[in-house]
Design a protein around this motif. Structure first.
Motif, PDB file in Angstrom:
ATOM      1  N   ASP A 265       7.104   6.378   8.391  1.00 33.42           N
ATOM      2  CA  ASP A 265       6.898   5.321   9.383  1.00 33.42           C
ATOM      3  C   ASP A 265       6.100   4.165   8.804  1.00 33.42           C
ATOM      4  O   ASP A 265       6.171   3.041   9.322  1.00 33.42           O
ATOM      5  CB  ASP A 265       6.180   5.883  10.609  1.00 33.42           C
ATOM      6  N   ASP A 266       5.322   4.431   7.743  1.00 36.64           N
ATOM      7  CA  ASP A 266       4.533   3.378   7.109  1.00 36.64           C
ATOM      8  C   ASP A 266       5.359   2.531   6.141  1.00 36.64           C
ATOM      9  O   ASP A 266       4.882   1.499   5.676  1.00 36.64           O
ATOM     10  CB  ASP A 266       3.345   3.993   6.352  1.00 36.64           C
ATOM     11  N   VAL A 267       6.564   2.981   5.818  1.00 35.14           N
ATOM     12  CA  VAL A 267       7.427   2.241   4.894  1.00 35.14           C
ATOM     13  C   VAL A 267       8.140   1.143   5.669  1.00 35.14           C
ATOM     14  O   VAL A 267       8.829   1.400   6.658  1.00 35.14           O
ATOM     15  CB  VAL A 267       8.451   3.179   4.234  1.00 35.14           C
ATOM     16  N   GLY A 268       7.978  -0.091   5.212  1.00 35.13           N
ATOM     17  CA  GLY A 268       8.632  -1.206   5.873  1.00 35.13           C
ATOM     18  C   GLY A 268      10.088  -1.328   5.459  1.00 35.13           C
ATOM     19  O   GLY A 268      10.519  -0.797   4.430  1.00 35.13           O
TER      20      GLY A 268
ATOM     21  N   PRO B  45       2.484   4.351   1.186  1.00 38.08           N
ATOM     22  CA  PRO B  45       2.652   4.868   2.554  1.00 38.08           C
ATOM     23  C   PRO B  45       2.324   6.354   2.622  1.00 38.08           C
ATOM     24  O   PRO B  45       2.578   7.118   1.688  1.00 38.08           O
ATOM     25  CB  PRO B  45       4.141   4.618   2.830  1.00 38.08           C
ATOM     26  N   ARG B  46       1.749   6.752   3.730  1.00 41.04           N
ATOM     27  CA  ARG B  46       1.446   8.165   3.953  1.00 41.04           C
ATOM     28  C   ARG B  46       2.636   8.892   4.571  1.00 41.04           C
ATOM     29  O   ARG B  46       2.874  10.061   4.266  1.00 41.04           O
ATOM     30  CB  ARG B  46       0.223   8.300   4.844  1.00 41.04           C
ATOM     31  N   THR B  47       3.355   8.223   5.437  1.00 39.33           N
ATOM     32  CA  THR B  47       4.548   8.781   6.064  1.00 39.33           C
ATOM     33  C   THR B  47       5.675   7.757   5.977  1.00 39.33           C
ATOM     34  O   THR B  47       5.449   6.596   5.613  1.00 39.33           O
ATOM     35  CB  THR B  47       4.289   9.140   7.534  1.00 39.33           C
TER      36      THR B  47
ATOM     37  N   LYS C 265       0.836  -1.189   0.000  1.00 39.39           N
ATOM     38  CA  LYS C 265       0.000   0.000   0.000  1.00 39.39           C
ATOM     39  C   LYS C 265       0.877   1.247   0.000  1.00 39.39           C
ATOM     40  O   LYS C 265       1.956   1.258   0.583  1.00 39.39           O
ATOM     41  CB  LYS C 265      -0.921   0.000   1.228  1.00 39.39           C
TER      42      LYS C 265
END
Length: 243
Positions: free
Chosen positions: A162-165, A158-160, A156
């Motif tokens: 922190d959402d990036v794995g 990412p919005r920020t 998906k």
């Protein structure tokens, strides 16, 4: 009768003392066993990190860019085996240490030392220790490379950050490092290519077409590199290329 009563009482007291001692030994053994288990887990985690250290060094530090640039310098000069791989890897390791020193210091003080002292769990140590590495990789990674990895992994959007794995961030960081290394390598190749062209032109104008240009250009390239203090210039540029 009285003697028999005293004997029975003595046996009971001795049995009670023995039971208390056995319980104390059992509790002490349990505590010792727990401490030994915790120490064994730390040893296993340490050995696991050591086994993965070469992969982590290449994938998540400045080592990749540095070793590629040093290898391209060797090819640009025209020497395939000099400096040897051992020397280049050793120099790249020290430059990586200098570049990553602030990150490693934060990992040591915030995650490694508290974990070794038993103050935090392994999961907390990982979450704390990975933050400085992620911040370093994010600073070096281009948005285009990160978007490409997110698209290839079908994740998906990412919005920020922190959402990036890490699954998307690490290959994006490696791709950006390869791009940066090739850019620096192109700049390194230009002066040596110019020397090759000049030497080849002079040899052809003199009618010495059978003489390999590399025979003449190689010592000239080495001399030029030494005269301009090429090693110092290159190492400063490499360390300064990291944000």
């Amino acid at each position: 009768m009285r003697a028999r009563t005293l004997a029975i009482a003595s046996i009971g007291a001795a049995a009670a003392v023995f039971a208390v001692g056995a319980a104390a030994q059992t509790g002490g053994a349990s505590a010792a066993s727990s401490a030994e288990t915790a120490q064994a887990m730390r040893v296993v985690l340490g050995l696991t990190v050591l086994a993965l250290l070469p992969a982590l060094l290449v994938c998540m530090t400045a080592f990749l860019r540095i070793i590629i640039v040093l290898s391209m310098l060797r090819h640009a000069i025209g020497m395939q085996e000099t400096p040897p791989n051992t020397a280049l890897i050793g120099l790249a390791l020290f430059l990586t240490l200098f570049t990553m020193a602030p990150v490693l210091e934060r990992i040591d003080t915030g995650a490694f030392q508290p974990f070794m002292d038993g103050k935090i769990s392994a999961q907390a140590a990982y979450q704390t220790g990975v933050k400085p590495l992620r911040e370093f990789m994010v600073r070096q990674t281009r948005e285009e490379d990160l978007a490409l990895m997110v698209e290839l992994s079908h994740a998906k959007a990412p919005r920020t950050m922190d959402d990036v794995g890490n699954v998307q961030l690490v290959p994006a960081f490696m791709l950006s490092e390869l791009r940066a290394a090739f850019q620096i390598g192109f700049v390194i190749f230009l002066p040596f290519l110019l020397i090759d062209l000049i030497v080849a032109t002079i040899l052809m104008s003199l009618g010495m077409m059978m003489m390999p240009p590399a025979t003449v250009s190689l010592p000239l390239k080495v001399l030029m590199f030494v005269l301009v203090d090429g090693w110092a210039l290159l190492l400063k540029a490499l360390v300064g290329s990291f944000h």
